[in-house]
Design an enzyme around this catalytic site. Structure first.
Site, PDB file in Angstrom:
ATOM      1  CE1 TYR A  57      19.725  54.119  16.252  1.00  0.00           C
ATOM      2  CE2 TYR A  57      19.810  51.809  15.576  1.00  0.00           C
ATOM      3  CZ  TYR A  57      19.575  53.140  15.270  1.00  0.00           C
ATOM      4  OH  TYR A  57      19.165  53.495  14.023  1.00  0.00           O
ATOM      5  N   GLY A  64      19.100  56.723  13.411  1.00  0.00           N
ATOM      6  CA  GLY A  64      20.013  57.343  12.460  1.00  0.00           C
ATOM      7  C   GLY A  64      20.821  58.447  13.113  1.00  0.00           C
TER       8      GLY A  64
END
Length: 516
Positions: A57, A64
């Site tokens: 990530y 998001g």
């Protein structure tokens, strides 16, 4: 703090003084050797993840609600640029230079902890922009105080890329790229993870909290001075401030405020004139006089709590994902601004209440039923002159505004990012309104000081205390004493400046020594 007023930025926490010096006094910064080593080590781990086929990530994915997409290596530089450009979406008036500099310093410190994974050159560029006094234009609106102060920080990141709009050292609006060029700073081409690391922090709200604490620490001592001046000029008693009475309720701030008032009123001829119980028929003073230490003291204790929150946040490395000491890169929720937001809202409450009590003391001076022998509205010729009648109106208008500003921002939450970010702190909004509250308290206290000084003059030939007399003399260097009505607004603004810059407090302390 380093030599020559340079603030050293390393992995260890910054101090309040560090933040104030850089934000408000333009001090330069220097990244320590320890910081550069930590940054380099963390970057090595990010580079390893960027090369791995396993999605990570913020390194090789979107952000998001778009975090499920794995981004091809050829598109990752574009990903960082797109992140910063799209997030630099603020609107409204520019925020103050000191807020931007505080935010930049605090983001630099988080980079210096080695928990964000930026490259050393990126951290150095942020430091160089600070030292060149280039101030990215950040707008009033755009932060929800969760995932950090995203929009404000993105405007800073945009500057590092050589884009956007900034103010130069002379305050002129300049293209970001042109400003960097003039300062000899090479724009940064953001690499994997760096865009996220530059925008994911509580730096704006924390910077404003620290500056509010700095202001309120001075203003609450000034409130003790203004309250003492009012007690003196309204022929009140200082007996209620005795330490043995304060000891019955061991709230620490209350004891400090009461002790300050005792010191400010020491050796007052006005107070001595009505100490004879046979000559004074009043049993006790109104709450706004008698309970001044209880309110200002509780406000002090609230500032102490907020200071703890700010110190804990200064010791933090707020980013997502974070690079841990063992090399893991983990997603987390440390960017949520709730701890800072609550403290900011709490300070707005006590700021409003201290101002409210100050206004009530001022009002007593103007009413012949309560001011114990002073002319109506402290006017030279009541009826022809209005004296300080409308100065109290100004106070009342400000206090009413402060009560509205005391409504907490942190209880509000508007979901964002397609419900991925479904609870936000509104900490930036809490900080922005607290700055307005602090300004309002400054103005309310200034009007009380101005009014009390006029009343002290009207008690002549009775002599005030050395401390209150010193305050009156300091005012009289710029503001005339009692007389026919004059244009009052400039006199109020003069005293506002004297409260804000500490001149009123310094005048009192010239007689008392440092107040607590």
């Amino acid at each position: 703090m380093g030599d020559n007023g340079v603030v050293n930025v390393g992995p260890e926490p910054l101090t309040f003084d560090d933040v104030i010096r850089v934000a408000r006094h333009g001090a330069a910064v220097r990244l320590s050797d320890d910081a550069m080593a930590a940054v380099a080590a963390a970057r090595q781990r990010i580079d390893e993840l960027a090369e791995s086929p396993v999605p990570a990530y913020g390194v090789s994915t979107g952000f998001g609600a778009l975090a499920t997409r794995h981004i091809d290596p050829a598109l990752r530089a574009q990903l960082q640029r797109s992140l910063v450009r799209s997030h630099a979406a603020g609107s409204g008036p520019e925020v103050e230079t000191e807020v931007v500099r505080a935010l930049m310093l605090l983001r630099l410190h988080t980079l210096a902890t080695g928990h964000t994974g930026v490259r050393p050159t990126t951290a150095k560029t942020l430091a160089a922009v600070l030292n060149a006094h280039i101030t990215p234009v950040i707008h009033e609106y755009g932060s929800l105080g969760c995932s950090g102060d995203l929009a404000p920080l993105a405007h800073v990141a945009l500057t590092l890329m050589g884009e956007g709009v900034v103010r130069d050292a002379d305050g002129n609006l300049v293209d970001g790229g042109e400003a960097l060029k003039r300062a000899g700073i090479e724009p940064v081409e953001l690499a994997a993870k760096e865009g996220l690391a530059l925008i994911n922090g509580t730096d704006g709200m924390l910077g404003m909290l620290i500056m509010a604490i700095d202001d309120l620490t001075r203003l609450l001592r000034t409130a003790d001075v203004s309250a003492a001046m009012s007690v003196e000029a309204l022929l009140g008693t200082d007996a209620v401030f005795a330490p043995e009475l304060q000891a019955l309720r061991p709230q620490p701030g209350q004891a400090l405020a009461a002790a300050n008032m005792v010191r400010v009123l020491k050796d007052s001829g006005i107070m001595a004139s009505h100490r004879d119980p046979n000559a004074c028929t009043r049993v006790q003073d109104a709450y706004s006089l008698r309970c001044a230490p209880q309110v200002a003291g509780a406000a002090r204790d609230t500032v102490a709590h907020a200071s703890n929150v700010a110190r804990w946040e200064l010791a933090s490395a707020v980013d997502n994902p974070a690079v841990l000491a063992d090399g893991r890169v983990e997603s987390n929720g440390n960017f949520h601004g709730a701890p800072v937001a609550y403290a900011l809202d709490f300070l707005a409450i006590v700021t409003a209440d201290v101002a409210s009590m100050s206004e009530r003391r001022t009002d007593r001076f103007l009413d012949v039923a309560r001011n114990h022998g002073l002319p109506a509205f402290l006017a030279d010729d009541p009826g022809v002159d209005s004296g300080h009648m409308i100065a109290q109106y100004t106070q009342a208008a400000i206090v009413s505004e402060l009560k509205r500003l005391a409504v907490p921002a942190s209880v509000d939450s508007i979901p964002s990012s397609a419900m991925q970010e479904d609870h936000v702190s509104m900490g930036w909004s809490a900080a922005r309104k607290l700055r307005r509250s602090v300004d309002g308290l400054t103005r309310v206290l200034a009007i009380e000081v101005l009014t009390a000084a006029r009343a002290i003059d009207l008690r002549a030939p009775l002599e005030p205390a050395p401390a209150t007399g010193a305050v009156v003399r300091a005012l009289r260097e710029s503001v005339p004493g009692p007389g026919p009505d004059r244009f009052l607004a400039p006199e109020i603004e003069t005293v506002v400046r004297m409260v804000a810059d500490g001149s009123v407090l310094s005048a009192a302390e010239s007689a008392t020594g440092p107040l607590s």
